[in-house]
Scaffold this motif. Sequence first.
Motif, PDB file in Angstrom:
ATOM      1  N   ARG A 198       0.877  -1.159   0.000  1.00  0.00           N
ATOM      2  CA  ARG A 198       0.000   0.000   0.000  1.00  0.00           C
ATOM      3  C   ARG A 198       0.919   1.214   0.000  1.00  0.00           C
ATOM      4  NH1 ARG A 198      -3.593  -1.081   3.883  1.00  0.00           N
ATOM      5  NH2 ARG A 198      -2.092  -0.670   5.547  1.00  0.00           N
ATOM      6  N   THR A 199       0.626   2.196  -0.838  1.00  0.00           N
ATOM      7  CA  THR A 199       1.505   3.357  -0.996  1.00  0.00           C
ATOM      8  C   THR A 199       0.763   4.644  -0.672  1.00  0.00           C
ATOM      9  OG1 THR A 199       2.760   2.233  -2.734  1.00  0.00           O
ATOM     10  CG2 THR A 199       2.974   4.623  -2.603  1.00  0.00           C
ATOM     11  N   THR A 223      -2.698  10.794  -1.441  1.00  0.00           N
ATOM     12  CA  THR A 223      -3.700   9.755  -1.612  1.00  0.00           C
ATOM     13  C   THR A 223      -3.062   8.415  -1.291  1.00  0.00           C
ATOM     14  OG1 THR A 223      -5.431   8.895  -3.083  1.00  0.00           O
ATOM     15  CG2 THR A 223      -3.260   9.277  -4.069  1.00  0.00           C
ATOM     16  N   LEU A 224      -3.884   7.381  -1.150  1.00  0.00           N
ATOM     17  CA  LEU A 224      -3.405   6.034  -0.859  1.00  0.00           C
ATOM     18  C   LEU A 224      -3.886   5.095  -1.953  1.00  0.00           C
ATOM     19  CD1 LEU A 224      -3.836   7.501   2.047  1.00  0.00           C
ATOM     20  CD2 LEU A 224      -3.642   5.200   2.954  1.00  0.00           C
ATOM     21  N   ILE A 225      -2.981   4.265  -2.455  1.00  0.00           N
ATOM     22  CA  ILE A 225      -3.343   3.257  -3.441  1.00  0.00           C
ATOM     23  C   ILE A 225      -2.746   1.916  -3.028  1.00  0.00           C
ATOM     24  CG2 ILE A 225      -3.561   4.897  -5.353  1.00  0.00           C
ATOM     25  CD1 ILE A 225      -0.818   3.999  -6.309  1.00  0.00           C
ATOM     26  N   SER A 282      -7.792   2.609   6.473  1.00  0.00           N
ATOM     27  CA  SER A 282      -6.544   3.186   6.987  1.00  0.00           C
ATOM     28  C   SER A 282      -6.318   4.605   6.480  1.00  0.00           C
ATOM     29  CB  SER A 282      -5.353   2.301   6.617  1.00  0.00           C
ATOM     30  OG  SER A 282      -5.184   2.231   5.228  1.00  0.00           O
ATOM     31  N   GLN A 283      -7.002   4.995   5.381  1.00  0.00           N
ATOM     32  CA  GLN A 283      -6.851   6.361   4.885  1.00  0.00           C
ATOM     33  C   GLN A 283      -7.328   7.387   5.913  1.00  0.00           C
ATOM     34  OE1 GLN A 283      -9.589   7.456   1.650  1.00  0.00           O
ATOM     35  NE2 GLN A 283     -10.570   5.483   1.911  1.00  0.00           N
ATOM     36  N   HIS A 284      -8.317   7.013   6.728  1.00  0.00           N
ATOM     37  CA  HIS A 284      -8.824   7.939   7.733  1.00  0.00           C
ATOM     38  C   HIS A 284      -7.827   8.106   8.880  1.00  0.00           C
ATOM     39  CE1 HIS A 284     -12.560   7.922   5.558  1.00  0.00           C
ATOM     40  NE2 HIS A 284     -12.651   6.604   5.682  1.00  0.00           N
ATOM     41  N   PHE A 285      -7.168   7.013   9.253  1.00  0.00           N
ATOM     42  CA  PHE A 285      -6.159   7.089  10.303  1.00  0.00           C
ATOM     43  C   PHE A 285      -4.906   7.814   9.802  1.00  0.00           C
ATOM     44  CE2 PHE A 285      -8.755   3.360  11.334  1.00  0.00           C
ATOM     45  CZ  PHE A 285      -9.228   3.766  12.580  1.00  0.00           C
ATOM     46  N   THR A 286      -4.607   7.641   8.501  1.00  0.00           N
ATOM     47  CA  THR A 286      -3.483   8.362   7.904  1.00  0.00           C
ATOM     48  C   THR A 286      -3.746   9.860   7.918  1.00  0.00           C
ATOM     49  OG1 THR A 286      -2.908   6.495   6.466  1.00  0.00           O
ATOM     50  CG2 THR A 286      -2.135   8.678   5.795  1.00  0.00           C
ATOM     51  N   LYS A 287      -4.956  10.263   7.550  1.00  0.00           N
ATOM     52  CA  LYS A 287      -5.323  11.690   7.570  1.00  0.00           C
ATOM     53  C   LYS A 287      -5.191  12.250   8.973  1.00  0.00           C
ATOM     54  CE  LYS A 287      -9.151  14.830   6.549  1.00  0.00           C
ATOM     55  NZ  LYS A 287     -10.548  14.934   6.035  1.00  0.00           N
ATOM     56  N   GLY A 303      -1.018   0.129  13.013  1.00  0.00           N
ATOM     57  CA  GLY A 303      -0.592  -1.249  12.871  1.00  0.00           C
ATOM     58  C   GLY A 303      -1.736  -2.226  12.823  1.00  0.00           C
ATOM     59  N   PHE A 304      -2.883  -1.839  13.406  1.00  0.00           N
ATOM     60  CA  PHE A 304      -4.000  -2.769  13.502  1.00  0.00           C
ATOM     61  C   PHE A 304      -4.791  -2.887  12.228  1.00  0.00           C
ATOM     62  CE2 PHE A 304      -8.417  -3.748  14.610  1.00  0.00           C
ATOM     63  CZ  PHE A 304      -8.238  -4.944  15.299  1.00  0.00           C
ATOM     64  N   PHE A 305      -5.041  -1.731  11.566  1.00  0.00           N
ATOM     65  CA  PHE A 305      -5.877  -1.743  10.381  1.00  0.00           C
ATOM     66  C   PHE A 305      -5.040  -1.963   9.137  1.00  0.00           C
ATOM     67  CE2 PHE A 305     -10.152  -0.738  11.603  1.00  0.00           C
ATOM     68  CZ  PHE A 305      -9.994  -0.226  12.877  1.00  0.00           C
ATOM     69  N   ASN A 306      -5.095  -3.174   8.598  1.00  0.00           N
ATOM     70  CA  ASN A 306      -4.395  -3.529   7.369  1.00  0.00           C
ATOM     71  C   ASN A 306      -5.392  -4.314   6.523  1.00  0.00           C
ATOM     72  OD1 ASN A 306      -2.580  -3.999   5.416  1.00  0.00           O
ATOM     73  ND2 ASN A 306      -1.379  -5.505   6.548  1.00  0.00           N
ATOM     74  N   GLU A 307      -6.129  -3.578   5.649  1.00  0.00           N
ATOM     75  CA  GLU A 307      -7.246  -4.192   4.958  1.00  0.00           C
ATOM     76  C   GLU A 307      -6.812  -5.351   4.084  1.00  0.00           C
ATOM     77  OE1 GLU A 307      -6.428  -0.952   5.133  1.00  0.00           O
ATOM     78  OE2 GLU A 307      -7.880   0.137   3.918  1.00  0.00           O
TER      79      GLU A 307
END
Length: 200
Positions: free
Chosen positions: A140-141, A154-156, A169-174, A195-199
């Motif tokens: 994931r980048t 953005t995340l892809i 995880s995009q919400h936790f990244t924000k 570390g917990f959320f890894n879809e």
Amino acid sequence: MAIFVMRTLKNLDINSSIESNRLVFKESWSDRLDTFFVYFAFFAIIFLMVLCFSELESFSKNGLEYIILISIIIFYLYALYCKLSEKKLKKIKFNIHREEAKKRIIEYGKKYKFRISKPSDKLIFLNEPTDNFSIQEYERTIIIFFKENEILYTLIKEGARVNFPVLFSQHFTKRAFKKILTQPKIETTKNYFNGFFNEL
């Protein structure tokens, strides 16, 4: 030795991406086919759930079934939205110097063991593994563009078969980026959710 695979962003136009608030790059035919397949799969599942919904006879007798079907429909609509908007760049403003913002992002990446790559002074990639059941380690980048007083990001994701969107995880990244770019001093407390959320 691990073989890392990242989504191909061929001929990524940094300036055009920043100006348009959207990733601008040349997509390969396989990427376009992958995107079409993901859209088709999501639309097909939503359509089937709507058909199942219409077959339920009574809300009073099948309340739990309605709740389950509605929840599934909402989830896939959200996933479809994430896929449709994955090229759109999210914006976070800051009041510190751009180089300080870049330094904080790099420190964040090192802290959480991201593989960091820096093609230019306006762009940083933060990569982390997403697939633990493959010979290759897909990633994931987080793609981060730097402007004078804001970042665009953005995340892809890359997957073993299809490139499903990044969901939660995009919400936790924000939240993490806002925190490190606005606080006066970098905190060292570990972010549990990162570390917990890894879809899947």
